[in-house]
Design a protein around this motif. Structure first.
Motif, PDB file in Angstrom:
ATOM      1  N   SER A  29       0.825  -1.214   0.000  1.00 51.96           N
ATOM      2  CA  SER A  29       0.000   0.000   0.000  1.00 51.96           C
ATOM      3  C   SER A  29       0.856   1.261   0.000  1.00 51.96           C
ATOM      4  O   SER A  29       0.532   2.248  -0.676  1.00 51.96           O
ATOM      5  CB  SER A  29      -0.937   0.002   1.212  1.00 51.96           C
ATOM      6  N   THR A  30       1.946   1.255   0.747  1.00 50.22           N
ATOM      7  CA  THR A  30       2.843   2.415   0.748  1.00 50.22           C
ATOM      8  C   THR A  30       3.439   2.634  -0.633  1.00 50.22           C
ATOM      9  O   THR A  30       3.508   3.771  -1.124  1.00 50.22           O
ATOM     10  CB  THR A  30       3.973   2.216   1.774  1.00 50.22           C
ATOM     11  N   MET A  31       3.876   1.552  -1.270  1.00 52.31           N
ATOM     12  CA  MET A  31       4.450   1.686  -2.604  1.00 52.31           C
ATOM     13  C   MET A  31       3.424   2.231  -3.584  1.00 52.31           C
ATOM     14  O   MET A  31       3.732   3.133  -4.385  1.00 52.31           O
ATOM     15  CB  MET A  31       4.976   0.332  -3.095  1.00 52.31           C
ATOM     16  N   ALA A  32       2.203   1.715  -3.537  1.00 51.62           N
ATOM     17  CA  ALA A  32       1.172   2.152  -4.483  1.00 51.62           C
ATOM     18  C   ALA A  32       0.858   3.634  -4.305  1.00 51.62           C
ATOM     19  O   ALA A  32       0.763   4.385  -5.284  1.00 51.62           O
ATOM     20  CB  ALA A  32      -0.086   1.307  -4.309  1.00 51.62           C
ATOM     21  N   ALA A  33       0.673   4.080  -3.068  1.00 50.33           N
ATOM     22  CA  ALA A  33       0.359   5.484  -2.812  1.00 50.33           C
ATOM     23  C   ALA A  33       1.503   6.392  -3.260  1.00 50.33           C
ATOM     24  O   ALA A  33       1.284   7.456  -3.853  1.00 50.33           O
ATOM     25  CB  ALA A  33       0.068   5.690  -1.328  1.00 50.33           C
ATOM     26  N   THR A  34       2.737   5.978  -2.999  1.00 50.37           N
ATOM     27  CA  THR A  34       3.892   6.780  -3.391  1.00 50.37           C
ATOM     28  C   THR A  34       4.003   6.884  -4.904  1.00 50.37           C
ATOM     29  O   THR A  34       4.251   7.973  -5.459  1.00 50.37           O
ATOM     30  CB  THR A  34       5.184   6.184  -2.804  1.00 50.37           C
ATOM     31  N   GLY A  60      -6.701  -9.064   1.305  1.00 49.76           N
ATOM     32  CA  GLY A  60      -6.783  -7.711   1.847  1.00 49.76           C
ATOM     33  C   GLY A  60      -6.833  -6.619   0.788  1.00 49.76           C
ATOM     34  O   GLY A  60      -6.717  -5.431   1.116  1.00 49.76           O
ATOM     35  N   ARG A  61      -7.051  -6.994  -0.468  1.00 47.76           N
ATOM     36  CA  ARG A  61      -6.944  -6.013  -1.547  1.00 47.76           C
ATOM     37  C   ARG A  61      -8.047  -4.955  -1.502  1.00 47.76           C
ATOM     38  O   ARG A  61      -7.816  -3.809  -1.904  1.00 47.76           O
ATOM     39  CB  ARG A  61      -6.921  -6.715  -2.914  1.00 47.76           C
ATOM     40  N   PHE A  62      -9.236  -5.295  -1.026  1.00 47.90           N
ATOM     41  CA  PHE A  62     -10.315  -4.308  -0.966  1.00 47.90           C
ATOM     42  C   PHE A  62     -10.046  -3.287   0.144  1.00 47.90           C
ATOM     43  O   PHE A  62     -10.288  -2.086  -0.030  1.00 47.90           O
ATOM     44  CB  PHE A  62     -11.661  -4.998  -0.753  1.00 47.90           C
ATOM     45  N   PHE A  63      -9.522  -3.757   1.255  1.00 50.12           N
ATOM     46  CA  PHE A  63      -9.117  -2.837   2.314  1.00 50.12           C
ATOM     47  C   PHE A  63      -7.996  -1.930   1.827  1.00 50.12           C
ATOM     48  O   PHE A  63      -8.021  -0.718   2.038  1.00 50.12           O
ATOM     49  CB  PHE A  63      -8.673  -3.624   3.547  1.00 50.12           C
ATOM     50  N   ALA A  64      -7.016  -2.521   1.150  1.00 44.66           N
ATOM     51  CA  ALA A  64      -5.885  -1.739   0.636  1.00 44.66           C
ATOM     52  C   ALA A  64      -6.357  -0.683  -0.348  1.00 44.66           C
ATOM     53  O   ALA A  64      -5.895   0.467  -0.322  1.00 44.66           O
ATOM     54  CB  ALA A  64      -4.867  -2.667  -0.029  1.00 44.66           C
TER      55      ALA A  64
END
Length: 530
Positions: A324-329, A469-473
């Motif tokens: 999630s951190t990588m995707a947001a960045t 956990g992909r929907f939460f992410a």
């Protein structure tokens, strides 16, 4: 997209610093280094073993030694996998790493693979093997799927009810972690900030309040994630039979169990306290509504041991924080590179919030353009080149006769599939609203989402063992991005383009030192954050 190796080159340098002192024959470290060198050389001169009757890719010439081909995968994984896909995308091929040979099979097999029982192929063992299980402490995943069951049966079906708690934690974290950008453009290293935001939101749902704001827990979960991936990328440079020796010389491998022990010191007393409160019969006691409590309630006697529950909590943070951190960045870097997307995205976010009268269960699902941009960003800079990782637990023959012997590790080329012109028109073009337009077609409004999977979109896997956990992410990342866009103007530093990505094996990382420039927006209605 152009990559740089940066810290990955530094990893290689770490192993060049162990050397003999001249004539110091009694130095035990020198003898360990010598033994490792001899074993490594012995392994390296062996030609790549044939685990299946498929071509091997990656050699630049017939004279290139196999040990160098295996080492090159560390920083040339994408061109090597792409070479295989372009030449054999309808069949299969092999690439070689020092720790394993991997068969890459076509995604045409996806329905066949997803239907096979876990007695025939194992996704969990493949995942643990990829993460060097006993050195990263991820081998506990082989014992039980407790956390997966809770994600599937408790978190995902009720994900909308956690929007208020996630929003509250995000807003508190954003106020603390972002520097003061009022009235001036301020350079910001955005990756460490995304890391803390993701860690806090995830902790709020995983372990609840107030532990989610405990700096010891947050730092432990972040450092555990960092040390696991540094351990994995390091150990994979060596054959498996050398890894026990290398792990003794790798500081990151020492720190992983230390992180686990410290996490257990924080979580175990909390588990015991909750169990005692439940058994006390106190009618005023209300059980917390978080993932830790769900695991306590659902665990059998072995799964419910406090130390194992704490261990699984740490593994959950590993999965949640990393991707999630990588995707947001990546998205924030891409937006600064393509500022023309910021205004329409911001307008969509504001419209969705106003229509719902605040942040509601349906608000994030209305942000279809943001979802599309997130998905396109992942297509261009995926977390991994490979997905649907499996190990054959018994000999396997696929429908067209491809034979995979017992023990074969295989996967699918998820990144190259989405760069195939037959799958993605103009794949070389970054089109942030590509998937938004696709959802406007008849009967496709629920397809083409960041968290949905199919035979071509495999970053989260596909079928029963796709990422639970992909929907939460997806909700977590979009909530972070929406808040940043509402609260700040963002752009690239003057004269600089998008920070180059880092690569290590099949993994793609955003530059953790990459800068964006932020300025707090004026006169933003408070109702947008309600």
């Amino acid at each position: 997209m152009e990559e740089k190796t940066g810290w990955t080159e530094q990893l290689l340098h770490e192993f060049q610093t162990v050397s003999f002192k001249r004539y110091d024959y009694m130095n035990p470290y020198a003898w360990v280094a010598f033994a490792i060198g001899v074993l490594f050389l012995f392994r390296s001169i062996i030609i790549a073993p044939e685990t299946a009757d498929v071509p091997t890719v990656g050699k630049r010439s017939k004279y290139e030694p196999w040990f160098w081909v295996r080492l090159r995968f560390f920083h040339e994984a994408w061109p090597i996998v792409t070479e295989g896909y372009r030449n054999f995308n309808k069949s299969s091929f092999r690439f070689v790493r020092n720790d394993a040979d991997i068969i890459v099979i076509s995604n045409k097999y996806i329905d066949e693979i997803r239907s096979l029982p876990t007695t025939t192929i194992s996704p969990i063992k493949a995942h643990v093997d990829n993460l060097c299980g006993k050195y990263s402490t991820t081998d506990i995943l082989l014992e039980s799927d407790l956390h997966t069951r809770m994600l599937q049966t408790k978190l995902t079906p009720n994900i909308g009810t956690f929007i208020p708690a996630m929003k509250e934690e995000l807003q508190a974290a954003l106020a603390e972690e972002m520097p003061d950008c009022r009235g001036c453009w301020t350079p910001v290293k955005i990756h460490p900030i995304c890391l803390k935001l993701v860690a806090r939101i995830s902790a709020r749902i995983f372990v609840g309040f107030p532990l989610c704001r405990n700096e010891d827990w947050l730092e432990t979960s972040i450092h555990y994630t960092e040390n696991v991936f540094r351990t994995v990328t390091t150990l994979r440079l060596f054959p498996q039979f050398i890894q026990p020796f290398v792990s003794l010389l790798t500081p990151w491998a020492w720190r992983v169990p230390q992180n686990l022990h410290f996490a257990q010191k924080l979580i175990v007393p909390l588990v015991i306290e909750r169990k005692q409160a439940q058994s006390s019969g106190d009618p005023s006691y209300t059980k917390p509504n978080d993932l830790l409590q769900w695991m306590i309630d659902a665990a059998d006697e072995d799964e419910g041991q406090p130390r194992k529950l704490a261990h699984r909590q740490l593994l959950l943070t590993l999965a949640a924080i990393h991707t999630s951190t990588m995707a947001a960045t990546h998205v924030l870097f891409d937006l600064c590179e393509r500022p023309e997307y910021i205004k329409p995205l911001r307008e969509e976010i504001e419209t969705a919030i106003r229509e719902d009268g605040g942040w509601q269960k349906s608000t994030l699902s209305k942000m279809q353009k943001l979802d599309s941009f997130l998905k396109e960003s992942q297509r261009v800079a995926p977390p991994s080149l490979l997905a649907v990782n499996r190990v054959a637990l018994q000999p396997l023959t696929l429908s067209d006769g491809l034979y995979l012997p017992r023990g074969t590790r295989f996967s699918m080329p998820c990144a190259d599939v989405l760069h195939d012109p037959e799958v993605t028109p103009n794949p070389q073009l970054f089109d942030g609203f590509r998937y938004y337009r696709a959802r406007q077609r008849p009967n496709e409004s629920t397809r083409h989402q960041f968290a949905t999977t199919d035979g071509n979109n495999l970053h989260f896997g596909h079928g029963k063992y796709s990422c639970p956990g992909r929907f939460f992410a997806s909700n977590e990342i979009k909530m972070i991005l929406a808040h940043v866009l509402l609260k700040y103007e963002i752009k690239s530093p003057a004269g600089q383009g998008r920070p180059k990505n880092l690569t290590a094996h099949e993994y793609i990382f955003p530059d953790p030192d990459g800068l964006i420039v932020c300025q707090e927006r004026k006169d933003v209605p408070e109702s947008l954050f309600a």
